[in-house]
Scaffold this active site. Structure first.
Site, PDB file in Angstrom:
ATOM      1  N   GLU A 128      79.803 -17.640 -13.874  1.00  0.00           N
ATOM      2  CA  GLU A 128      78.772 -18.318 -14.664  1.00  0.00           C
ATOM      3  C   GLU A 128      77.655 -17.357 -15.162  1.00  0.00           C
ATOM      4  OE1 GLU A 128      75.256 -21.808 -14.594  1.00  0.00           O
ATOM      5  OE2 GLU A 128      77.156 -21.727 -13.187  1.00  0.00           O
ATOM      6  N   ASP A 134      74.209 -17.515 -17.435  1.00  0.00           N
ATOM      7  CA  ASP A 134      73.287 -18.101 -17.864  1.00  0.00           C
ATOM      8  C   ASP A 134      72.346 -17.354 -18.853  1.00  0.00           C
ATOM      9  OD1 ASP A 134      73.950 -20.620 -16.386  1.00  0.00           O
ATOM     10  OD2 ASP A 134      72.806 -19.927 -14.726  1.00  0.00           O
ATOM     11  N   GLU A 188      68.062 -21.110 -20.012  1.00  0.00           N
ATOM     12  CA  GLU A 188      67.974 -22.408 -19.234  1.00  0.00           C
ATOM     13  C   GLU A 188      66.392 -22.547 -19.348  1.00  0.00           C
ATOM     14  OE1 GLU A 188      70.500 -23.575 -15.717  1.00  0.00           O
ATOM     15  OE2 GLU A 188      70.098 -21.380 -15.326  1.00  0.00           O
ATOM     16  N   HIS A 200      75.601 -15.177 -12.242  1.00  0.00           N
ATOM     17  CA  HIS A 200      76.005 -15.858 -11.027  1.00  0.00           C
ATOM     18  C   HIS A 200      77.662 -15.375 -10.786  1.00  0.00           C
ATOM     19  CE1 HIS A 200      72.930 -19.193 -10.618  1.00  0.00           C
ATOM     20  NE2 HIS A 200      72.858 -19.126 -11.885  1.00  0.00           N
TER      21      HIS A 200
END
Length: 480
Positions: free
Chosen positions: A228, A230, A233, A244
């Site tokens: 993942e 990101d 956010e 991640h």
């Protein structure tokens, strides 16, 4: 990212519904290089978990946090009997709060119709009616605009990439001897680095631990894991971007210790890095970089353009990922990322060294390096990832990890604990749903291209919503 995520992934007889023809809201995508940008119209699809699940007629397979015992006497029969229903254009708007806007999409927090209330949503970009758009981001940059004005503390307007299957898991289901007839057209196949357990179906069986146990919501036996990235956010008071990596390739169905479950104190024993390496300017020492007002370098009261660059060794498409850089464009100006100003850490981007130094400075476990760091993240980005856009609240940790003190039982003066100015009491979902039902986020002007090709001095527009809070409250006056 700490996320209570939801998904339907079935490898037995998962079927699309028959009552409503599925509509996919339109959203453009620009592809850019040194010669300029070309615009193509794409679309988005709602995640399968938000959809009505029924028996092919009008009887619910899932209601009030549990499966119907007649339609679902056992996990396999449940998958055979139940259908995911389509959503009309009207339902996307009125039931789920997903609205087409100029060059983008708007997600509303709370929507109500005759069937009840819906809170937040998660959507994926499509390439055609039944296949996700696949992005390969090494040696590229990804640019988007966001309007965060109506996003209080405790909410998360998230834009990120995960290594889902392009077909929503249909081929993977067939290889397992089953059939996923719904696929990407109905938003199946979700996974992320948190290895979420709250999928209704997985690998041909209803995914519940302790069949028909009253868990409300049910706790799934399996989790859906994958790498993942990101990108964004954020609410109007805090933001972070976070890779991640995972020690695996593509979507993976975990069971037991490999899921890294927090409830079993196995967070750092799983196949994915759940903490990630988060670049949160406030947490890293610059408390005046991002926030509501002209005093901040990036003013979240105004629309902004966010640029993320994935730098590779030798600036080659086949080079290892070595750096993830961030810029903003606002009021016609390019704003460099904030500089880290904590003891023992220097830099203004995500590198392996910054991540190692940051983990040491904060006393955190370095699961990022353990799972391969930027090299592993880059390999996932090179295999192809799906664009996810969402708006959500956090029942597990009240979004404190993004915008407040986390863990809440630690002294806020401890390095790394204070992540933003939000109070530890403002992120509870019940509070947010009552106080801020009109919260919303807008994502627009999604662009991908070669480095330096997607943004410039005049890339952002004037903020169309600056100054007014929808239910006549100003965010500052209610301590968001």
């Amino acid at each position: 990212m700490l996320r209570v995520a939801s998904v339907v992934v079935c490898a037995w007889a998962q079927q699309g519904g028959v009552h409503v023809e599925e509509y996919h809201p339109k959203m453009p995508l620009w592809n850019c290089d040194s010669s300029g940008c070309s615009k193509k119209m794409k679309s988005v699809v709602l995640d399968a978990n938000w959809r009505w699940l029924h028996n092919g007629e009008y009887t619910n397979c899932y209601k009030d946090g549990d499966f119907d015992t007649t339609l679902c006497p056992d996990p396999v029969a449940c998958a055979e009997n139940c259908h995911l229903e389509g959503n009309s254009e009207k339902q996307y708007k009125s039931t789920y709060g997903i609205k087409e806007i100029d060059d983008g999409i708007q997600l509303n927090f709370v929507t109500k119709d005759k069937y009840g209330s819906n809170f937040g949503s998660r959507i994926y970009m499509l390439d055609g009616p039944d296949k996700y758009e696949m992005f390969k981001l090494k040696n590229r940059e990804f640019t988007m605009s966001a309007d965060m004005f109506f996003m209080p503390c405790g909410l998360n307007g998230a834009v990120y990439f995960v290594e889902m299957d392009a077909d929503g898991g249909q081929a993977r289901a067939a290889a397992a001897g089953g059939s996923n007839q719904a696929g990407a057209k109905f938003g199946t196949g979700y996974c992320d680095a948190q290895c979420p357990h709250d999928m209704k179906f997985m690998e041909g069986k209803a995914n519940v631990l302790g069949w028909n146990a009253s868990h409300n919501p049910p706790v799934g036996k399996w989790g859906a894991c994958c790498a993942e990235m990101d990108i964004w956010e954020a609410n109007s008071k805090a933001t972070a971007y976070t890779p991640h990596p995972c020690s695996l390739t593509g979507p993976y169905t975990c069971e037991g210790i490999e899921c890294g479950d927090n409830s079993k104190e196995q967070r750092y024993d799983g196949v994915c890095d759940k903490d990630g390496c988060d670049f949160n300017s406030y947490r890293l020492g610059d408390e005046e970089y991002y926030g509501r007002g002209k005093s901040f370098a990036v003013n979240s009261r105004k629309k902004m353009t966010i640029v993320t660059q994935f730098i590779t060794e030798g600036n080659r498409d086949d080079g290892d990922l070595i750096d993830i850089r961030r810029f903003y464009v606002q009021d016609g100006k390019v704003i460099p990322n904030s500089n880290i100003s904590i003891a023992g850490v220097t830099g203004d981007s995500v590198t392996d060294k910054v991540c190692k130094d940051m983990k040491t400075a904060f006393g955190d476990i370095d699961d990022f390096t353990h799972h391969g760091g930027l090299k592993a993240m880059g390999e996932a980005l090179d295999r192809g990832v799906v664009l996810v856009m969402s708006l959500w609240d956090d029942a597990e940790a009240n979004m404190l990890w993004l915008d407040s003190n986390y863990p809440p039982n630690k002294d806020p003066s401890t390095p790394g604990v204070n992540r933003g100015t939000c109070l530890t009491t403002t992120g509870k979902p019940a509070y947010l749903r009552e106080k801020y039902p009109t919260a919303r986020v807008k994502y627009s002007k999604i662009k991908v291209g070669t480095l330096g090709s997607t943004f410039g001095q005049t890339d952002d527009d004037e903020d169309e919503d600056d100054g007014i809070w929808a239910d006549n409250r100003r965010l500052e006056e209610i301590h968001v």
